[in-house]
Write an enzyme that holds these catalytic residues in place. Structure first.
Site, PDB file in Angstrom:
ATOM      1  N   PHE A   1      68.189  -0.362  -5.275  1.00  0.00           N
ATOM      2  CA  PHE A   1      69.015   0.717  -5.827  1.00  0.00           C
ATOM      3  C   PHE A   1      69.623   1.536  -4.685  1.00  0.00           C
ATOM      4  O   PHE A   1      68.936   1.949  -3.755  1.00  0.00           O
ATOM      5  CB  PHE A   1      68.160   1.616  -6.729  1.00  0.00           C
ATOM      6  CG  PHE A   1      68.934   2.779  -7.282  1.00  0.00           C
ATOM      7  CD1 PHE A   1      70.011   2.576  -8.141  1.00  0.00           C
ATOM      8  CD2 PHE A   1      68.625   4.079  -6.913  1.00  0.00           C
ATOM      9  CE1 PHE A   1      70.743   3.646  -8.639  1.00  0.00           C
ATOM     10  CE2 PHE A   1      69.352   5.159  -7.411  1.00  0.00           C
ATOM     11  CZ  PHE A   1      70.424   4.936  -8.272  1.00  0.00           C
ATOM     12  N   GLN A   2      70.902   1.781  -4.769  1.00  0.00           N
ATOM     13  CA  GLN A   2      71.665   2.525  -3.757  1.00  0.00           C
ATOM     14  C   GLN A   2      71.504   1.937  -2.352  1.00  0.00           C
ATOM     15  O   GLN A   2      71.455   2.648  -1.366  1.00  0.00           O
ATOM     16  CB  GLN A   2      71.290   4.010  -3.775  1.00  0.00           C
ATOM     17  CG  GLN A   2      71.749   4.686  -5.062  1.00  0.00           C
ATOM     18  CD  GLN A   2      71.740   6.197  -5.017  1.00  0.00           C
ATOM     19  OE1 GLN A   2      70.921   6.794  -4.329  1.00  0.00           O
ATOM     20  NE2 GLN A   2      72.653   6.827  -5.755  1.00  0.00           N
TER      21      GLN A   2
ATOM     22  N   GLU B   1      81.065  13.234   0.085  1.00  0.00           N
ATOM     23  CA  GLU B   1      80.651  12.868   1.445  1.00  0.00           C
ATOM     24  C   GLU B   1      81.826  12.690   2.404  1.00  0.00           C
ATOM     25  O   GLU B   1      81.687  12.883   3.621  1.00  0.00           O
ATOM     26  CB  GLU B   1      79.804  11.591   1.426  1.00  0.00           C
ATOM     27  CG  GLU B   1      78.413  11.786   0.831  1.00  0.00           C
ATOM     28  CD  GLU B   1      78.366  11.601  -0.682  1.00  0.00           C
ATOM     29  OE1 GLU B   1      79.447  11.537  -1.312  1.00  0.00           O
ATOM     30  OE2 GLU B   1      77.255  11.521  -1.220  1.00  0.00           O
TER      31      GLU B   1
ATOM     32  N   LYS C   1      64.138   5.117   4.642  1.00  0.00           N
ATOM     33  CA  LYS C   1      63.306   6.195   4.106  1.00  0.00           C
ATOM     34  C   LYS C   1      61.887   6.165   4.670  1.00  0.00           C
ATOM     35  O   LYS C   1      61.315   7.208   5.018  1.00  0.00           O
ATOM     36  CB  LYS C   1      63.263   6.057   2.577  1.00  0.00           C
ATOM     37  CG  LYS C   1      62.691   7.281   1.896  1.00  0.00           C
ATOM     38  CD  LYS C   1      62.900   7.219   0.396  1.00  0.00           C
ATOM     39  CE  LYS C   1      62.177   8.404  -0.231  1.00  0.00           C
ATOM     40  NZ  LYS C   1      62.430   8.544  -1.647  1.00  0.00           N
TER      41      LYS C   1
ATOM     42  N   MET D   1     106.565  12.290   1.647  1.00  0.00           N
ATOM     43  CA  MET D   1     106.924  11.395   2.752  1.00  0.00           C
ATOM     44  C   MET D   1     107.301  10.012   2.241  1.00  0.00           C
ATOM     45  O   MET D   1     108.272   9.414   2.700  1.00  0.00           O
ATOM     46  CB  MET D   1     105.763  11.317   3.763  1.00  0.00           C
ATOM     47  CG  MET D   1     106.101  10.533   5.012  1.00  0.00           C
ATOM     48  SD  MET D   1     107.527  11.186   5.896  1.00  0.00           S
ATOM     49  CE  MET D   1     106.738  12.269   7.084  1.00  0.00           C
TER      50      MET D   1
END
Lengths: 161, 565
Positions: free
Chosen positions: B112-113, B50, B162, B479
């Site tokens: 959940f999630q 993502e 949802k 760097m």
């Protein structure tokens, strides 16, 4: 220097967290905070006391204004204003000190809002200095509990007719 | 018209002329993906992480000037997107990120999630929303796009439970978004414009210091016109590169920590500094007290909080860069000003800058048996005629790209300037190529950063994107190693990459082409082959291991205290 800033904002979920998150994220300090609804539905007014030099205060007001939900930001300290806080103080009041507590309450125009055989609870309204003064006087007698609100403030109206 | 929340969502994207979205499915957005599957107006790019979805959307926005769109699921999908969101926030890029959320009845239940992504992203979005009621869905999406693209742009997150997406709603007619509390100022105050122009004309040693705002505000033409008219030398921040032609005689290149000697000297000695769409970042100013100490400072910015945040400004102009530069051009044009005389007046100043440039030009020591990274960038510049869109990761290669690929056009350097996000460049190249399918897109990468989003080979291959990766491979986190060399007695703590994949084989494993150059003589043939290949190519340039980026201003030092070698 202390500044009292008044913020008018849309009363949406999380809006208070946007304000306080801004202060913690940018390292600004909040000394007191007070929020309530206004006459207009969906609009809240928030008064906060903060400190810092002119640059910091300028950043604070600009950053507050940048929040999408904020309607208006006023640095009340820059105007002629009225500031008030309220405190509820439960002070020990036994036979020897009951009269003294009432005398102090009278001098500061505090009201007795709860009485028990061994204590008085006082309600007092005034500037931050006044609240400090009365607590200093009551301390030797024995303060059992103290609850204070944050400062609220209002700009005085123009005195021109 | 009655429709489901997910259909309304797609209709909103169409209203906003969205053609491409970048995303990754999951339980909370499965209904949305079902709707995406049943339409063909909006193309969905399936990323492999993502973070890459948001970087790709961000680069898509930077290249196209439109709003980039990413779609992720709830919980880990949303938290993975946070780095992408913060990257876009620090560089003021218009992106709308849609995250799935558990059904409203479960919010707050540790479902959940479930994660409070609105809470998590509050400090790194311009604004964010949780859509709690179906009737708010369409107005919120419209407002999100409006907020993302207007004023000082930035990422906006919209959290979509949802059940809200599954509900049936009445699609409201489109009306212009009106917000009581949000009205950015585009038009400059005429009095401030006049003050600024007078101060500029009164100056003997003016410098234009331009940032990403010039590019975001599409002000490059107006700015270039203004600079050339009055003969004012221009220096760019990393984000401002391309906002003024890098090969123009007035260009001094980048300023700041790895800026050119002459740009930093010019800023230190100037008497008028005109900052346009720049924000006086610490990597630019170095020690604040020593930054343009003799100058009257004019600052054009659309965001009032940027003005006088780090450096006290004499003449603030709150406005869009385009509007402000247009008004400044008008002011100068409408007066009887002998422009030739104005330019001649600055001749001693230009001579001084030329002297500085002659004394310490941007350069490097070439070698015959080992590839110098700067040489690779120069050859990339030559062989693409400077016309490629260049994305970068973060580190030494990023600075070499900024120094040696002289960007002549806006929206051609796509880099994470503010947050400095390693792993940005490759997904950004994917987003850039989606926005500009006919352009040459090159990700200039380092071996450290490359591995932070290396999974995106699959995305690029799936979309058949002919992105080119120029990997400057020194087997170090270069760097940080450079800092350790200079300031930590060469204690290379955790910077040598002791185990590295064979990048050529990695490319091949994904079905892409991998090429390698180990000698300077191989550089040009490898680049030529890559540029003429119509598929994804990774060029692994094995470079001089301990090459440093110079000049360098040590952190916190004055920008005149440059290490030059």
């Amino acid at each position: 220097m202390k500044h009292t800033i008044s913020v008018l904002l849309q009363n949406k979920p999380g809006v208070l967290s946007r304000v306080t998150g801004l202060f913690s994220g940018r390292g600004f300090n909040i000394e007191s905070l007070s929020v309530a609804e206004t006459m207009e539905k969906g609009v809240s007014s928030l008064t906060l006391v903060t400190g810092g030099d002119d640059n910091i205060i300028e950043q604070i007001t600009k950053q507050l204004h940048k929040l999408i939900d904020v309607i208006k930001v006023t640095d009340i300290s820059e105007t002629d204003n009225v500031e008030r806080e309220m405190a509820l103080i439960r002070v020990k009041a036994e036979s020897t000190t009951r009269a003294e507590v009432l005398r102090i309450a009278d001098i500061f125009r505090a009201r007795v809002v709860d009485v028990s055989p061994r204590s008085y609870a006082l309600e007092i309204t005034g500037t931050n200095d006044k609240i400090k003064a009365v607590t200093e006087l009551l301390k030797p007698i024995g303060i059992q509990e103290i609850i204070r609100t944050g400062t609220i403030a209002m700009t005085r109206a123009s005195k021109k007719p | 018209m009655k429709m489901t929340g997910t259909q309304a969502f797609m209709q909103c994207l169409e209203e906003e002329n969205v053609e491409t979205i970048f995303g990754f499915p999951g339980g909370a957005v499965i209904d949305l993906y079902d709707t995406i599957h049943q339409q063909d107006k909006i193309h969905h790019v399936l990323v492999r992480h993502e973070q890459a979805a948001v970087h790709a959307a961000d680069a898509y926005a930077r290249v196209s000037g439109k709003v980039g769109v990413a779609l992720v699921t709830s919980g880990p999908g949303a938290t993975n997107a946070v780095t992408g969101i913060a990257t876009a926030y620090l560089d003021s890029i218009p992106v709308v990120v849609f995250s799935g959320q558990v059904p409203t009845a479960l919010i707050g239940n540790d479902a959940f999630q479930e994660v409070d992504i609105v809470g998590i992203t509050r400090p790194c979005t311009k604004h964010n929303y949780l859509v709690k009621e179906a009737k708010d869905l369409v107005p919120t999406i419209r407002e999100a796009f409006h907020v993302a693209r207007s004023g000082r742009p930035g990422p906006v997150l919209v959290d979509l439970p949802k059940d809200v997406m599954a509900s049936i709603i009445d699609f409201p007619v489109k009306t212009p978004v009106k917000m009581r509390t949000y009205k950015p100022t585009y038009t400059p105050h005429p009095g401030q414009i006049e003050k600024a122009c007078k101060a500029i004309l009164a100056g003997k040693r003016p410098v234009l210091y331009i940032g990403g705002g010039v590019i975001l505000g599409n002000a490059h033409e107006e700015l270039t016109d203004f600079a050339r008219k009055l003969g004012i030398p221009v220096t760019m921040t990393l984000m401002g590169l391309g906002g003024f032609p890098g090969t123009d005689p007035l260009s001094m290149g980048m300023l700041g920590m790895h800026g050119t000697y002459f740009a930093n000297m010019a800023v230190a000695k100037c008497d008028v500094l005109i900052a346009v769409g720049a924000r006086f970042d610490d990597r630019v100013t170095g020690k604040i007290d020593a930054f343009a100490p003799h100058a009257k400072i004019i600052h054009v910015d659309i965001d009032p909080t940027s003005i006088s945040k780090n450096v006290e400004v004499d003449i603030p102009i709150v406005a869009g860069c385009k509007e402000a530069m247009t008004q400044m051009n008008k002011w100068v044009d409408s007066r009887e000003i002998d422009l030739e005389a104005e330019r001649t007046k600055l001749a001693p100043w230009h001579d001084q800058i030329k002297d500085w440039k002659a004394k310490h030009p941007l350069g490097y020591v070439d070698e015959t048996d080992i590839i110098k990274p700067q040489f690779v960038i120069q050859k990339l510049h030559e062989l693409t005629q400077g016309e490629a869109i260049v994305t970068t990761e973060v580190g030494q290669h990023q600075m070499w790209a900024a120094q040696f690929y002289h960007f002549n056009h806006p929206r051609t350097l796509i880099t994470s300037g503010g947050l400095g996000t390693m792993g940005y460049g490759f997904p950004a190249a994917i987003g850039a190529q989606m926005a500009a399918p006919d352009r040459m897109v090159i990700d200039i990468a380092g071996d450290g950063s490359m591995q932070m989003n290396i999974q995106e080979f699959a995305t690029a291959m799936q979309e058949r994107l002919p992105v080119k990766i120029a990997l400057l491979n020194n087997n170090y986190l270069g760097m940080v190693r450079q800092w350790q060399e200079l300031f930590y007695d060469k204690r290379y703590s955790a910077t040598p990459m002791e185990v590295q994949p064979d990048f050529v084989k990695v490319a091949e494993a994904y079905g892409a082409v991998g090429l390698r150059a180990t000698k300077p003589s191989e550089v040009v043939p490898v680049i030529k082959e890559a540029l003429s290949t119509k598929t994804l190519v990774l060029m692994d340039f094995v470079i001089s291991r301990e090459e440093g980026v110079f000049p360098m201003v040590p952190a916190g030092k004055a920008t005149t205290d440059m290490l030059l070698v």
